[in-house]
Design a protein around this motif. Structure first.
Motif, PDB file in Angstrom:
ATOM      1  N   UNK A  61     -24.818 114.546  78.197  1.00 39.23           N
ATOM      2  CA  UNK A  61     -25.152 113.333  79.020  1.00 39.23           C
ATOM      3  C   UNK A  61     -24.897 112.682  80.084  1.00 39.23           C
ATOM      4  N   UNK A  62     -25.554 112.106  80.978  1.00 36.78           N
ATOM      5  CA  UNK A  62     -25.206 110.910  82.114  1.00 36.78           C
ATOM      6  C   UNK A  62     -26.355 110.071  81.964  1.00 36.78           C
ATOM      7  N   UNK A  63     -26.071 109.231  81.786  1.00 35.34           N
ATOM      8  CA  UNK A  63     -27.338 108.028  82.024  1.00 35.34           C
ATOM      9  C   UNK A  63     -26.791 106.334  82.094  1.00 35.34           C
ATOM     10  N   UNK A  64     -28.015 105.946  82.726  1.00 39.26           N
ATOM     11  CA  UNK A  64     -27.286 104.064  82.311  1.00 39.26           C
ATOM     12  C   UNK A  64     -28.686 103.171  82.461  1.00 39.26           C
ATOM     13  N   UNK A  65     -28.685 102.075  81.573  1.00 41.88           N
ATOM     14  CA  UNK A  65     -29.263 101.442  81.301  1.00 41.88           C
ATOM     15  C   UNK A  65     -29.561 100.104  82.212  1.00 41.88           C
ATOM     16  N   UNK A  66     -29.994  98.604  82.822  1.00 43.20           N
ATOM     17  CA  UNK A  66     -29.644  97.324  82.918  1.00 43.20           C
ATOM     18  C   UNK A  66     -29.929  96.635  82.013  1.00 43.20           C
ATOM     19  N   UNK A  67     -29.353  96.169  82.189  1.00 39.99           N
ATOM     20  CA  UNK A  67     -28.603  95.040  81.019  1.00 39.99           C
ATOM     21  C   UNK A  67     -28.557  93.848  81.110  1.00 39.99           C
ATOM     22  N   UNK A  68     -28.961  92.785  80.539  1.00 34.31           N
ATOM     23  CA  UNK A  68     -28.713  91.525  80.321  1.00 34.31           C
ATOM     24  C   UNK A  68     -27.607  90.586  79.402  1.00 34.31           C
ATOM     25  N   UNK A  69     -26.977  90.013  79.787  1.00 34.73           N
ATOM     26  CA  UNK A  69     -25.842  89.893  78.958  1.00 34.73           C
ATOM     27  C   UNK A  69     -25.985  87.958  77.945  1.00 34.73           C
ATOM     28  N   UNK A  70     -26.576  87.764  77.510  1.00 41.29           N
ATOM     29  CA  UNK A  70     -26.181  86.071  77.404  1.00 41.29           C
ATOM     30  C   UNK A  70     -25.133  85.179  76.957  1.00 41.29           C
ATOM     31  N   UNK A  71     -24.826  84.324  76.380  1.00 43.30           N
ATOM     32  CA  UNK A  71     -23.621  83.641  75.701  1.00 43.30           C
ATOM     33  C   UNK A  71     -23.697  84.026  73.662  1.00 43.30           C
ATOM     34  N   UNK A  72     -24.778  84.470  73.518  1.00 41.61           N
ATOM     35  CA  UNK A  72     -24.169  84.229  71.946  1.00 41.61           C
ATOM     36  C   UNK A  72     -24.169  85.850  71.896  1.00 41.61           C
ATOM     37  N   UNK A  73     -24.805  86.861  72.845  1.00 36.41           N
ATOM     38  CA  UNK A  73     -24.351  88.201  72.905  1.00 36.41           C
ATOM     39  C   UNK A  73     -22.256  88.644  73.333  1.00 36.41           C
ATOM     40  N   UNK A  74     -22.312  87.566  73.943  1.00 31.47           N
ATOM     41  CA  UNK A  74     -20.512  87.821  74.547  1.00 31.47           C
ATOM     42  C   UNK A  74     -19.786  87.213  73.138  1.00 31.47           C
TER      43      UNK A  74
END
Length: 134
Positions: free
Chosen positions: A43-56
């Motif tokens: 399998x090969x794939x990717x997805x865009x993501x945004x990581x916010x301060x609370x995620x970190x």
């Protein structure tokens, strides 16, 4: 700052070609953007993501859970792609990437992580935080 100057927040990879990586492409004080990439011979794939301060902050808790030997999840039931992590007795991680919002898909890989993988991820987290503070 270019994306080449920013470390991956997540980088699980083994000699078999299995990998789950969160490549950071942009970073500022409030968030980072990038792509979660899942790669194997199957399998090969990717997805865009945004990581916010609370995620970190939550990622640090996930690392602490893994340090204690507990299975854990990052961004469970949130607005973003989730990553579930399970340790086995052979120093491997079962990594499940769940994209409920976009593709409604899940990819699972067993990754044979190197001995220092957890220290490496704490260092990645520290580097990201330092870059955000600049």
């Amino acid at each position: 700052m270019t994306s080449n100057d920013i470390p991956d927040l997540i980088h699980f990879a083994d000699e078999h070609g299995n990998s789950v990586v969160l490549r950071v492409t942009e970073l500022d004080a409030e968030r980072l953007t990038g792509r979660i990439e899942v790669r194997s011979s199957f399998v090969n794939g990717d997805v865009a993501t945004t990581v916010f301060a609370e995620d970190i902050d939550e990622w640090e808790t996930v690392l602490d859970d893994l340090h204690e030997g507990d299975n854990t999840a990052w961004r469970e039931d949130k607005r973003a792609t989730e990553i579930w992590l399970e340790l086995d007795d052979e120093d491997r991680l079962l990594v499940s990437v769940i994209d409920r919002q976009g593709s409604s898909s899940t990819a699972e890989l067993l990754v044979a992580v190197p001995e220092n993988w957890l220290d490496d991820h704490y260092e990645r987290l520290s580097a990201i935080r330092k870059l955000q503070a600049e």
